[in-house]
Scaffold this motif. Structure first.
Motif, PDB file in Angstrom:
ATOM      1  N   UNK A  79       0.797  -1.228   0.000  1.00 25.97           N
ATOM      2  CA  UNK A  79       0.000   0.000   0.000  1.00 25.97           C
ATOM      3  C   UNK A  79       0.824   1.269   0.000  1.00 25.97           C
ATOM      4  N   UNK A  80       2.126   1.161   0.247  1.00 28.54           N
ATOM      5  CA  UNK A  80       2.979   2.348   0.323  1.00 28.54           C
ATOM      6  C   UNK A  80       2.999   3.119  -0.998  1.00 28.54           C
ATOM      7  N   UNK A  81       3.054   2.401  -2.114  1.00 31.57           N
ATOM      8  CA  UNK A  81       3.069   3.070  -3.421  1.00 31.57           C
ATOM      9  C   UNK A  81       1.802   3.881  -3.624  1.00 31.57           C
ATOM     10  N   UNK A  82       0.670   3.289  -3.267  1.00 29.99           N
ATOM     11  CA  UNK A  82      -0.589   4.016  -3.372  1.00 29.99           C
ATOM     12  C   UNK A  82      -0.629   5.217  -2.451  1.00 29.99           C
ATOM     13  N   UNK A  83      -0.040   5.070  -1.257  1.00 28.00           N
ATOM     14  CA  UNK A  83      -0.012   6.172  -0.300  1.00 28.00           C
ATOM     15  C   UNK A  83       0.802   7.356  -0.817  1.00 28.00           C
ATOM     16  N   UNK A  90      -3.135  14.678  -3.576  1.00 30.15           N
ATOM     17  CA  UNK A  90      -3.851  15.520  -2.616  1.00 30.15           C
ATOM     18  C   UNK A  90      -3.311  16.946  -2.596  1.00 30.15           C
ATOM     19  N   UNK A  91      -2.001  17.096  -2.771  1.00 35.38           N
ATOM     20  CA  UNK A  91      -1.385  18.432  -2.748  1.00 35.38           C
ATOM     21  C   UNK A  91      -1.825  19.287  -3.928  1.00 35.38           C
ATOM     22  N   UNK A 148      -3.014  -7.247  -4.028  1.00 37.71           N
ATOM     23  CA  UNK A 148      -2.298  -6.079  -4.563  1.00 37.71           C
ATOM     24  C   UNK A 148      -3.259  -4.920  -4.815  1.00 37.71           C
ATOM     25  N   UNK A 149      -4.399  -5.201  -5.437  1.00 36.07           N
ATOM     26  CA  UNK A 149      -5.372  -4.142  -5.724  1.00 36.07           C
ATOM     27  C   UNK A 149      -5.935  -3.543  -4.440  1.00 36.07           C
ATOM     28  N   UNK A 150      -6.274  -4.406  -3.481  1.00 30.21           N
ATOM     29  CA  UNK A 150      -6.837  -3.916  -2.223  1.00 30.21           C
ATOM     30  C   UNK A 150      -5.817  -3.073  -1.460  1.00 30.21           C
ATOM     31  N   UNK A 151      -4.575  -3.552  -1.395  1.00 28.53           N
ATOM     32  CA  UNK A 151      -3.537  -2.818  -0.669  1.00 28.53           C
ATOM     33  C   UNK A 151      -3.237  -1.485  -1.326  1.00 28.53           C
ATOM     34  N   UNK A 152      -3.184  -1.453  -2.648  1.00 29.56           N
ATOM     35  CA  UNK A 152      -2.910  -0.207  -3.358  1.00 29.56           C
ATOM     36  C   UNK A 152      -4.038   0.803  -3.166  1.00 29.56           C
ATOM     37  N   UNK A 156      -3.773   4.428  -1.404  1.00 29.98           N
ATOM     38  CA  UNK A 156      -4.182   5.641  -2.115  1.00 29.98           C
ATOM     39  C   UNK A 156      -5.107   6.496  -1.259  1.00 29.98           C
ATOM     40  N   UNK A 157      -6.076   5.851  -0.596  1.00 30.27           N
ATOM     41  CA  UNK A 157      -6.976   6.580   0.296  1.00 30.27           C
ATOM     42  C   UNK A 157      -6.216   7.187   1.469  1.00 30.27           C
ATOM     43  N   UNK A 158      -5.256   6.425   1.980  1.00 29.99           N
ATOM     44  CA  UNK A 158      -4.461   6.904   3.102  1.00 29.99           C
ATOM     45  C   UNK A 158      -3.718   8.187   2.745  1.00 29.99           C
ATOM     46  N   UNK A 159      -3.038   8.185   1.605  1.00 29.27           N
ATOM     47  CA  UNK A 159      -2.270   9.360   1.212  1.00 29.27           C
ATOM     48  C   UNK A 159      -3.126  10.535   0.795  1.00 29.27           C
ATOM     49  N   UNK A 160      -4.214  10.274   0.084  1.00 33.35           N
ATOM     50  CA  UNK A 160      -5.031  11.359  -0.459  1.00 33.35           C
ATOM     51  C   UNK A 160      -5.819  12.083   0.624  1.00 33.35           C
TER      52      UNK A 160
END
Length: 197
Positions: A79-83, A90-91, A148-152, A156-160
């Motif tokens: 999930x780090x890549x998505x984050x 988000x920025x 992989x899809x779920x973790x990504x 993504x939600x975490x970072x955004x």
């Protein structure tokens, strides 16, 4: 004001530790409306608050044997890549759009939680297999693709949004890996800590 902040912090910590998620959904509004931070500042600050809280909560769950460390690390690292992508995206988003999208996310989560609450426990356990929560890791292509899809998506939600993603991690661990709820909650805290780092 500081009494309100302290109470909000207590509620956030309780939600995160007990449910394996949800605390971060409260953190962003608390930082914006109680401390007057901008949505961008609240998004970044939320990651720090949630990451530390998740790490502390995870330690208690680990002592009770309710954390699958290997699965949690793999899920969190995926999930780090998505984050990272979510943080950069988000920025670039205007504050009012970020808040409006966040509100829509809260509504969606509320609907999903209500639907899950109405699902009989027996059918949920039957749908994920062994109720032990210690299912073996499946290396089949469909299983790996789901993880992989779920973790990504969770990253993504975490970072955004600056949320820990626990509201998505717990169902993902139940449905993708066959964990029972207590184990999914404990492992979710490890994933949240990694994604928030």
């Amino acid at each position: 004001m500081w009494v309100s902040v302290a109470l909000a912090g207590l509620v956030i910590g309780l939600a995160l530790g007990a449910l394996g998620g949800g605390g971060s959904i409260l953190t962003v509004p608390a930082l914006v409306y109680l401390l007057g931070q901008s949505p961008a500042q609240a998004t970044s600050g939320s990651l720090v608050i949630v990451g530390v809280s998740a790490a502390l909560g995870m330690a208690a769950h680990a002592r009770a044997g309710k954390v699958r460390l290997a699965h949690g690390f793999v899920f969190g690292l995926l999930g780090t890549a998505g984050s990272l992508a979510g943080s950069r995206l988000s920025a670039q988003v205007p504050s009012h759009v970020l808040l409006s999208t966040f509100a829509a996310l809260l509504f969606l989560v509320a609907v999903l939680m209500l639907r899950r609450a109405r699902t009989p426990q027996l059918s949920l356990e039957a749908s994920v297999g062994s109720p032990s929560g210690a299912s073996a890791w499946s290396w089949s292509v469909p299983a790996v693709a789901r993880v992989v899809l779920a973790a990504t998506a969770v990253g993504l939600l975490t970072g955004f949004f600056g949320v820990g993603g626990g509201f998505a991690v717990v169902p993902a661990l139940v449905l993708a890996l066959g964990f029972e709820m207590p184990v999914a909650v404990g492992t979710s805290l490890l994933v949240i800590a990694i994604n928030s780092a």
